[in-house]
Structures are given as structure tokens and as C-alpha cells.
Motif scaffolding. Structure first.
Motif, mmCIF file in Angstrom:
data_model
loop_
_atom_site.group_PDB
_atom_site.id
_atom_site.type_symbol
_atom_site.label_atom_id
_atom_site.label_comp_id
_atom_site.label_asym_id
_atom_site.label_seq_id
_atom_site.Cartn_x
_atom_site.Cartn_y
_atom_site.Cartn_z
ATOM 1 N N LEU A 185 -37.914 23.013 -41.797
ATOM 2 C CA LEU A 185 -37.784 21.561 -41.685
ATOM 3 C C LEU A 185 -38.477 21.071 -40.409
ATOM 4 O O LEU A 185 -38.390 21.718 -39.356
ATOM 5 N N GLN A 186 -39.131 19.936 -40.495
ATOM 6 C CA GLN A 186 -39.747 19.314 -39.316
ATOM 7 C C GLN A 186 -39.687 17.802 -39.491
ATOM 8 O O GLN A 186 -39.401 17.323 -40.589
ATOM 9 N N VAL A 187 -39.922 17.064 -38.405
ATOM 10 C CA VAL A 187 -39.823 15.604 -38.474
ATOM 11 C C VAL A 187 -41.076 14.957 -37.893
ATOM 12 O O VAL A 187 -41.800 15.558 -37.099
ATOM 13 N N ASP A 188 -41.298 13.705 -38.305
ATOM 14 C CA ASP A 188 -42.457 12.943 -37.832
ATOM 15 C C ASP A 188 -42.012 11.514 -37.540
ATOM 16 O O ASP A 188 -41.545 10.807 -38.433
ATOM 17 N N ILE A 201 -33.006 10.917 -29.852
ATOM 18 C CA ILE A 201 -33.341 12.067 -30.711
ATOM 19 C C ILE A 201 -33.194 13.410 -29.987
ATOM 20 O O ILE A 201 -33.615 14.441 -30.497
ATOM 21 N N GLN A 202 -32.556 13.395 -28.810
ATOM 22 C CA GLN A 202 -32.368 14.655 -28.079
ATOM 23 C C GLN A 202 -31.630 15.690 -28.943
ATOM 24 O O GLN A 202 -31.951 16.881 -28.913
ATOM 25 N N ALA A 203 -30.663 15.196 -29.752
ATOM 26 C CA ALA A 203 -29.855 16.114 -30.572
ATOM 27 C C ALA A 203 -30.661 16.792 -31.675
ATOM 28 O O ALA A 203 -30.203 17.781 -32.266
ATOM 29 N N LEU A 204 -31.880 16.310 -31.938
ATOM 30 C CA LEU A 204 -32.736 17.011 -32.907
ATOM 31 C C LEU A 204 -33.017 18.433 -32.431
ATOM 32 O O LEU A 204 -33.299 19.327 -33.231
ATOM 33 N N LEU A 210 -38.963 23.127 -37.000
ATOM 34 C CA LEU A 210 -40.225 23.803 -36.679
ATOM 35 C C LEU A 210 -40.949 23.057 -35.564
ATOM 36 O O LEU A 210 -41.575 23.652 -34.693
ATOM 37 N N LEU A 211 -40.867 21.722 -35.623
ATOM 38 C CA LEU A 211 -41.564 20.889 -34.641
ATOM 39 C C LEU A 211 -41.127 19.435 -34.772
ATOM 40 O O LEU A 211 -40.542 19.042 -35.780
ATOM 41 N N ILE A 212 -41.407 18.677 -33.734
ATOM 42 C CA ILE A 212 -41.175 17.228 -33.739
ATOM 43 C C ILE A 212 -42.547 16.580 -33.544
ATOM 44 O O ILE A 212 -43.203 16.784 -32.511
ATOM 45 N N GLU A 213 -42.983 15.806 -34.538
ATOM 46 C CA GLU A 213 -44.345 15.257 -34.549
ATOM 47 C C GLU A 213 -44.381 13.839 -33.983
ATOM 48 O O GLU A 213 -43.605 12.979 -34.391
ATOM 49 N N PHE A 231 -37.277 19.349 -24.299
ATOM 50 C CA PHE A 231 -37.016 19.937 -25.619
ATOM 51 C C PHE A 231 -37.400 21.407 -25.656
ATOM 52 O O PHE A 231 -38.462 21.779 -25.133
ATOM 53 N N LYS A 232 -36.550 22.228 -26.294
ATOM 54 C CA LYS A 232 -36.987 23.584 -26.592
ATOM 55 C C LYS A 232 -37.802 23.599 -27.890
ATOM 56 O O LYS A 232 -38.676 24.432 -28.074
ATOM 57 N N THR A 233 -37.558 22.636 -28.780
ATOM 58 C CA THR A 233 -38.362 22.495 -29.999
ATOM 59 C C THR A 233 -39.781 22.061 -29.610
ATOM 60 O O THR A 233 -39.942 21.159 -28.795
#
Ligand code: OSB
Ligand code: MG
Length: 367
Positions: A185-188, A201-204, A210-213, A231-233
Motif C-alpha cells: 500500500l502507498q499514498v499520493d 499525516i504523521q500517523a501514516l 511503501l512510500l508517501i508520494e 518520517f521513517k517511511t
């Protein structure tokens, strides 16, 4: 390759289902088809600018203007050797990368047809098929979102990207993660946050993404650097990556750990190849983004994504995720292992359905 004629066709194609991002909802996708006629060969390119300037400043309207008034006059009735020669001739036109990329794609198609090689061969890509995922737009409720994801998982997609925006982020993504604990799963965000509002969105960071776009603005490399430290992500840049030079600066600045490559956004496939190579050397994985392309742009994306540093699944879904009817005779389908085959025919490896082009045409002009 002596250019005899160039046509521009402004298209509007209905999407199978609407697509909503942080910058709005669309029911149809506009684009410009570029057709170049030379010495018995015909090449096709797609300009991915959309009707509205929500994703980027370019629109079908600005691209039409720049193509008609500047790019095409610069190459008309001239011998164009290859994509590098084309780029040299339009080097003094600033910006408007999507307009340039559409023509450059047609020249790559022609080069392949002339040399009897597929785009993949011209690029030096090896993989016969590429890993793909699906980009899921914002839905009216989290329940609707789960239903839509379920449908795509049943189709066989092994990776899902969720669009987010302020107020529609943690809740939606957590719902998806709770329902599918093992899903890739990843977000954009399509640049919907600022450094300040991104605290929402810190809680993401705890949802195993996989990543935050592209959380922040396109011109905000430095704030992406600051945000990445929180972020570690991995953060991934899309809109901010407008050239190989910007990519180098983003990497040096540690503004992201992953790069989304879209040939349209960076002025064409040649620049996309340069970004691929640069990221490979810098040990930054890349993946191929999508712009709801027709079969033309989809064929080019598949060839590009077959290069070795494309390490994450691309936003290159099957034709039936987008269009009931496409403008290419070929349709792309999903294999059981969430891959799509790379075209093997010469050039882009696709042919045009003229009647579909006529059906979806808003306007046309030829030079
Ligand atoms: O930001 O990646 C994006 C579509 C249009 C404009 C921008 C984006 C997208 C997508 C869809 O996410 C990707 C696709 O399936 O083509
Ligand atoms: Mg994006």
C-alpha cells in the motif's frame, strides 16, 4: 527522417469510473494525440496534459498553443535525426514539458519503426513484463473505498495506491490497512499539504506504507527534506521531479528516497532515461507513474518501466481499469502475477483505431 506532415488531435475519452484526487474529480480524460508522417512511416505520441491545471500548470489548451505556435514550427519540413536532435531544436522553448514530450514520443516511435526495433530494445530494457499496481481515487466514504479496493484485488492487482487529501487521509488509509494487513500500500497527496498541515499525516508513518508520494508543493524540495527527516517511511517525489537536474538536487538535498518518473512531466522519454540512470547511480529506486494514458502513452510507460532501476510496481494498470474503448487496437491486460507484458512490436508496438480517434476528437489541425 524528413517530416512531411504533423497532426494534432485533441481527444476527450470517458473513464470507466470517475477519478478523484486532492485537486478534483474527473469523469473524462482529455489529451492530445500527435501524429508525425515521414518517408512512409507514421509515428504517434501522446501529450498527457489534462483539461485543467490541477496536477501541473500545463493544460490541453496551453499544450495546443505551444505545439502549434512554437514546437511544430521549429521542426517542420526539417530532417529530424532522432530524439536528441529534436530536443536540440526546441532547446530554447522554456518549460511546457508535456507538450515537448508528446512530440518526442512520436519521434521515438518513428525511430523504432525505422530501425525495426521496439522501444524497449532502443532503451535497453530487459524485462518481458513489468510489475504494476493500481491508483485508487478518493471515494465518497471509507466503505466505498474498501469496496473499490476489493474489486481491484479481485482483478489481480498486487499493489494499491490511495489518493489522500486533508481530512481524507489517516481515516481512509487506516481503514484500508486494517482490512488488508499484508497489502502493498502507498499514498499520493498530489501536493495537498504544507509543512505545517502535514502534521495531520504523521500517523501514516505507522501504517507500513511503501512510500508517501508528493505530500508538499511542487516547488518545495527543501520542505520535503525537512518532512522526510520526520518520517521513517520513504517520501517519493512526483510533481517536483521536472528534470534530471532537479532530480540530482532532490537526491543531494535528501528531499526524497524514491522517485516517480513520468516521461510527460520531464519533457520526454530521453529525460526519463537520464533520470533513471542518475537514480541508479545514486542508489535511489524509481517507479513509473501514470497519467491515465491512452494505449499510446501506456505502451511507452511499459517500455520505460522495463529498465532495471524500476524497483517498485508502476501506476500502469490494464486498459480496462480506465477505458471501455481505447484509441489503440491493442488493449493491455493484467497477468495473474500483477504484471503487464511489455510491447514487442516495432516502435511503441501499438496501432491506432482511427474510428475511435474520430469518435473522441474535440478538434484537429495539421501542418
Ligand atoms: O499523481 O500520479 C498522479 C493521474 C493523473 C495525474 C496525476 C496522477 C495520476 C494517477 C493515476 O495517480 C495513475 C494512473 O493509473 O495512470
Ligand atoms: Mg502522483
Amino acid at each position: 527522417m524528413k517530416i512531411e506532415k504533423i497532426s494534432l488531435t485533441h481527444l476527450k475519452m470517458p473513464l470507466i469510473s470517475h477519478f478523484e484526487t486532492s485537486f478534483g474529480r474527473i469523469y473524462d480524460r482529455e489529451s492530445i494525440l500527435i501524429t508525425i508522417y515521414t518517408e512512409g512511416l507514421v509515428g504517434f505520441g501522446e501529450c498527457v496534459a489534462d483539461r485543467d491545471p490541477g496536477y501541473a500548470y500545463e493544460t490541453t489548451g496551453t499544450a495546443w498553443h505551444i505545439l502549434k505556435d512554437f514546437i511544430l514550427p521549429a521542426i517542420q519540413i526539417k530532417d529530424i535525426k532522432d530524439p536528441a536532435d529534436f530536443r536540440a531544436r526546441i532547446a530554447n522553448i522554456k518549460g511546457h514539458e508535456m507538450a515537448k514530450a508528446g512530440v518526442e514520443m512520436a519521434i521515438w516511435d518513428l525511430l523504432g519503426k525505422k530501425e525495426q526495433k521496439s522501444l524497449q530494445n532502443l532503451f535497453g530494457g530487459g524485462k518481458p513484463k513489468v510489475d504494476v499496481g493500481v491508483s485508487v481515487g478518493l471515494q465518497d466514504t471509507p466503505e466505498d473505498l474498501i469496496r473499490v479496493i476489493e474489486g481491484y484485488l479481485n482483478d489481480g492487482y498486487g499493489r494499491v495506491k490511495l489518493k489522500i487529501k486533508p481530512g481524507r487521509d489517516i481515516g481512509d488509509v487506516a481503514a484500508a490497512r486494517n482490512t488488508y494487513p499484508n497489502l502493498k500500500l502507498q499514498v499520493d497527496a498530489n501536493s495537498a499539504y504544507t509543512l505545517e498541515s502535514a502534521s495531520a499525516i504523521q500517523a501514516l508513518d505507522d501504517l507500513d506504507l511503501l512510500l508517501i508520494e508528493q505530500p508538499l508543493a511542487e516547488d518545495d524540495l527543501w520542505d520535503h527534506h525537512i518532512l522526510q527527516k520526520k518520517f521513517k517511511t520513504p517520501l517519493c517525489l512526483d510533481e517536483s521531479i521536472i528534470s534530471a537536474r532537479h532530480t540530482r538536487q532532490a537526491i543531494e538535498m535528501e528531499a526524497c528516497r524514491i522517485v516517480n518518473i513520468k516521461a510527460g512531466r520531464v519533457g520526454g522519454l530521453s529525460e526519463a532515461l537520464a533520470i533513471h540512470d542518475l537514480c541508479y547511480t545514486a542508489n535511489i529506486p524509481v517507479w513509473c507513474g501514470g497519467m491515465l494514458e491512452t494505449g499510446i502513452g501506456r505502451a511507452a510507460n511499459l517500455a520505460l518501466a522495463s529498465l532495471p532501476n524500476f524497483k517498485f510496481p508502476g501506476d500502469i494498470s490494464a486498459t480496462d481499469r480506465y477505458y471501455a474503448q481505447d484509441i489503440t487496437n491493442e488493449r493491455f491486460s493484467l497477468n495473474a502475477d500483477s504484471t503487464i507484458d511489455v510491447p514487442t512490436g516495432v516502435g511503441l508496438g501499438v496501432t491506432i483505431d482511427e474510428s475511435a480517434v474520430k469518435k473522441f476528437m474535440l478538434r484537429e489541425c495539421s501542418f
